[in-house]
Design a protein around this motif. Structure first.
Motif, PDB file in Angstrom:
ATOM      1  N   UNK A   1       0.857  -1.165   0.000  1.00 37.55           N
ATOM      2  CA  UNK A   1       0.000   0.000   0.000  1.00 37.55           C
ATOM      3  C   UNK A   1       0.906   1.231   0.000  1.00 37.55           C
ATOM      4  N   UNK A   2       0.516   2.232  -0.814  1.00 35.10           N
ATOM      5  CA  UNK A   2       1.343   3.431  -0.936  1.00 35.10           C
ATOM      6  C   UNK A   2       0.468   4.657  -1.161  1.00 35.10           C
ATOM      7  N   UNK A   3       1.075   5.832  -1.011  1.00 35.53           N
ATOM      8  CA  UNK A   3       0.387   7.085  -1.329  1.00 35.53           C
ATOM      9  C   UNK A   3       0.437   7.251  -2.842  1.00 35.53           C
ATOM     10  N   UNK A   4      -0.692   7.609  -3.427  1.00 46.99           N
ATOM     11  CA  UNK A   4      -0.842   7.636  -4.883  1.00 46.99           C
ATOM     12  C   UNK A   4      -0.250   8.890  -5.519  1.00 46.99           C
ATOM     13  N   UNK A   5      -0.504  10.069  -4.946  1.00 45.86           N
ATOM     14  CA  UNK A   5      -0.090  11.315  -5.612  1.00 45.86           C
ATOM     15  C   UNK A   5       0.240  12.379  -4.578  1.00 45.86           C
ATOM     16  N   UNK A   6       0.767  13.487  -5.062  1.00 46.33           N
ATOM     17  CA  UNK A   6       1.068  14.614  -4.192  1.00 46.33           C
ATOM     18  C   UNK A   6       2.502  14.586  -3.707  1.00 46.33           C
ATOM     19  N   UNK A   7       2.747  15.323  -2.651  1.00 49.64           N
ATOM     20  CA  UNK A   7       4.127  15.497  -2.188  1.00 49.64           C
ATOM     21  C   UNK A   7       4.755  14.225  -1.640  1.00 49.64           C
ATOM     22  N   UNK A   8       3.976  13.243  -1.221  1.00 50.21           N
ATOM     23  CA  UNK A   8       4.536  11.987  -0.723  1.00 50.21           C
ATOM     24  C   UNK A   8       4.239  10.823  -1.663  1.00 50.21           C
ATOM     25  N   UNK A   9       4.034  11.141  -2.924  1.00 47.12           N
ATOM     26  CA  UNK A   9       3.709  10.118  -3.927  1.00 47.12           C
ATOM     27  C   UNK A   9       4.707   8.956  -3.870  1.00 47.12           C
ATOM     28  N   UNK A  10       4.143   7.748  -3.865  1.00 39.62           N
ATOM     29  CA  UNK A  10       4.961   6.544  -3.888  1.00 39.62           C
ATOM     30  C   UNK A  10       5.440   6.066  -2.529  1.00 39.62           C
ATOM     31  N   UNK A  11       5.237   6.846  -1.489  1.00 38.60           N
ATOM     32  CA  UNK A  11       5.679   6.424  -0.151  1.00 38.60           C
ATOM     33  C   UNK A  11       4.830   5.251   0.331  1.00 38.60           C
ATOM     34  N   UNK A  12       5.498   4.254   0.876  1.00 43.40           N
ATOM     35  CA  UNK A  12       4.809   3.074   1.395  1.00 43.40           C
ATOM     36  C   UNK A  12       4.101   3.403   2.698  1.00 43.40           C
ATOM     37  N   UNK A  13       2.973   2.755   2.895  1.00 48.62           N
ATOM     38  CA  UNK A  13       2.200   2.907   4.116  1.00 48.62           C
ATOM     39  C   UNK A  13       2.120   1.578   4.855  1.00 48.62           C
ATOM     40  N   UNK A  14       2.176   1.665   6.144  1.00 47.51           N
ATOM     41  CA  UNK A  14       2.024   0.499   6.997  1.00 47.51           C
ATOM     42  C   UNK A  14       0.532   0.275   7.223  1.00 47.51           C
ATOM     43  N   UNK A  15       0.111  -0.976   7.185  1.00 47.51           N
ATOM     44  CA  UNK A  15      -1.290  -1.323   7.451  1.00 47.51           C
ATOM     45  C   UNK A  15      -1.350  -2.140   8.739  1.00 47.51           C
ATOM     46  N   UNK A  16      -2.442  -2.022   9.481  1.00 51.33           N
ATOM     47  CA  UNK A  16      -2.580  -2.824  10.695  1.00 51.33           C
ATOM     48  C   UNK A  16      -2.593  -4.313  10.356  1.00 51.33           C
ATOM     49  N   UNK A  17      -2.062  -5.119  11.260  1.00 52.00           N
ATOM     50  CA  UNK A  17      -2.076  -6.568  11.057  1.00 52.00           C
ATOM     51  C   UNK A  17      -3.474  -7.123  11.267  1.00 52.00           C
ATOM     52  N   UNK A  45     -11.316  15.198   8.015  1.00 57.24           N
ATOM     53  CA  UNK A  45     -11.651  14.268   9.092  1.00 57.24           C
ATOM     54  C   UNK A  45     -11.732  12.876   8.480  1.00 57.24           C
ATOM     55  N   UNK A  46     -10.924  11.945   8.994  1.00 58.19           N
ATOM     56  CA  UNK A  46     -10.892  10.567   8.509  1.00 58.19           C
ATOM     57  C   UNK A  46     -11.452   9.675   9.612  1.00 58.19           C
ATOM     58  N   UNK A  47     -12.695   9.223   9.427  1.00 52.38           N
ATOM     59  CA  UNK A  47     -13.385   8.388  10.408  1.00 52.38           C
ATOM     60  C   UNK A  47     -13.193   6.913  10.083  1.00 52.38           C
ATOM     61  N   UNK A  48     -13.080   6.083  11.124  1.00 50.39           N
ATOM     62  CA  UNK A  48     -12.766   4.665  10.942  1.00 50.39           C
ATOM     63  C   UNK A  48     -11.499   4.590  10.099  1.00 50.39           C
ATOM     64  N   UNK A  49     -10.480   5.288  10.529  1.00 49.79           N
ATOM     65  CA  UNK A  49      -9.303   5.595   9.714  1.00 49.79           C
ATOM     66  C   UNK A  49      -8.454   4.389   9.323  1.00 49.79           C
ATOM     67  N   UNK A  50      -8.476   3.313  10.078  1.00 55.41           N
ATOM     68  CA  UNK A  50      -7.669   2.144   9.710  1.00 55.41           C
ATOM     69  C   UNK A  50      -6.193   2.499   9.646  1.00 55.41           C
ATOM     70  N   UNK A  51      -5.582   2.359   8.491  1.00 50.78           N
ATOM     71  CA  UNK A  51      -4.166   2.701   8.307  1.00 50.78           C
ATOM     72  C   UNK A  51      -3.954   4.203   8.155  1.00 50.78           C
ATOM     73  N   UNK A  52      -5.049   4.931   7.933  1.00 56.91           N
ATOM     74  CA  UNK A  52      -4.950   6.369   7.687  1.00 56.91           C
ATOM     75  C   UNK A  52      -4.720   6.714   6.232  1.00 56.91           C
ATOM     76  N   UNK A  53      -4.809   5.733   5.346  1.00 59.17           N
ATOM     77  CA  UNK A  53      -4.478   5.953   3.935  1.00 59.17           C
ATOM     78  C   UNK A  53      -5.295   7.081   3.295  1.00 59.17           C
ATOM     79  N   UNK A  54      -6.580   7.186   3.614  1.00 60.46           N
ATOM     80  CA  UNK A  54      -7.400   8.231   3.003  1.00 60.46           C
ATOM     81  C   UNK A  54      -6.968   9.616   3.480  1.00 60.46           C
ATOM     82  N   UNK A  55      -6.835   9.793   4.783  1.00 59.91           N
ATOM     83  CA  UNK A  55      -6.411  11.081   5.310  1.00 59.91           C
ATOM     84  C   UNK A  55      -5.001  11.446   4.896  1.00 59.91           C
ATOM     85  N   UNK A  56      -4.105  10.461   4.835  1.00 58.31           N
ATOM     86  CA  UNK A  56      -2.732  10.715   4.393  1.00 58.31           C
ATOM     87  C   UNK A  56      -2.698  11.116   2.918  1.00 58.31           C
ATOM     88  N   UNK A  57      -3.536  10.502   2.118  1.00 61.13           N
ATOM     89  CA  UNK A  57      -3.630  10.880   0.700  1.00 61.13           C
ATOM     90  C   UNK A  57      -4.094  12.324   0.589  1.00 61.13           C
TER      91      UNK A  57
END
Length: 182
Positions: A1-17, A45-57
Motif C-alpha cells: 500500500x502506498x500514497x498515490x499522488x502529491x508530495x509523498x507520492x509513492x511512499x509506502x504505508x504500513x497497514x494494521x495486522x 476528518x478521517x473516520x474509521x481511519x484504519x491505516x490512515x491511507x485516506x487522510x494521508x492521501x
C-alpha cells in the motif's frame, strides 16, 4: 500500500495486522481523489481511519490538517507510524475514540472541508447513525463534502445531506454528499 499522488507520492504505508481492517485499494483511492479534485488548504476528518491511507492521501494532495479517528490500537499504531515516516505528525491529530463517542472532541476541531468515512461494512447502519449524530456537533464547512465508502450493492443516504456523486469500482462504492441547501 502506498500514497498515490502529491508530495509523498509513492511512499509506502504500513497497514494494521490482521483482517479487522479493510484498507481502501489504491485503485479506489486514486479514482476517488481524482473526483475530489484540489484539496489545497482543506481540513480533513478521517473516520474509521484504519491505516490512515485516506487522510494521508488528502494531506499529500494539499490538505493542511487531518484528524484521524480510530479506536483499534493496532490501527492507531499504524497511523502514527505512517505519519512519522512521512514527517507529517504536526499536520495531524489522532483520536483513539470510537466514532460513536468522538463528537465533543471534534466540535472544537471543526468544521471540516472533507469528511472521509470508511466504516466496517457489517457495521454500516450503525456507522451511518453515528455519522448523522456526529455531523450535528462537528458540521461540514460551507461547501464541505462527505465521502462514505460502502459495498457497491448498498445505497446510502443521510438526513440533511444531498448526494453529489456515486461511483463504483468492483465490490466497492463511494457516495459523495454535501450539506443540503435550504
Amino acid at each position: 500500500m502506498r500514497i498515490i499522488a502529491g508530495r509523498w507520492r509513492g511512499r509506502s504505508l504500513r497497514a494494521p495486522r490482521g483482517s479487522a481492517t479493510r484498507p481502501t485499494s489504491e485503485r479506489v483511492r486514486e479514482a476517488l481523489f481524482a473526483v475530489l479534485g484540489d484539496l489545497t488548504g482543506a481540513r480533513v476528518l478521517d473516520l474509521y481511519a484504519g491505516s490512515g491511507a485516506l487522510g494521508l492521501e488528502a494531506l499529500s494532495r494539499g490538505a493542511v490538517h487531518a484528524t484521524f479517528v480510530e479506536s483499534a490500537r493496532g490501527a492507531r499504531s499504524a497511523i502514527l507510524a505512517n505519519l512519522e515516516a512521512i514527517g507529517a505528525t504536526s499536520e495531524a491529530t489522532v483520536l483513539g475514540v470510537p466514532v460513536e463517542r468522538v463528537g465533543a472532541a471534534l466540535a472544537e476541531r471543526g468544521p471540516f472541508d472533507l469528511v472521509l468515512c470508511d466504516p466496517p461494512w457489517p457495521e454500516l447502519d450503525r456507522a451511518l447513525a453515528a455519522l448523522s449524530r456526529l455531523l450535528e456537533r462537528a458540521p461540514l464547512a460551507t461547501g464541505g463534502r462527505l465521502v462514505v465508502e460502502h459495498p457497491a450493492l448498498r445505497e446510502v443516504s443521510l438526513a440533511g445531506l444531498s448526494e453529489l456523486d456515486r461511483r463504483r469500482w468492483g465490490d466497492t462504492a463511494v457516495t459523495l454528499f454535501r450539506p443540503s441547501v435550504g
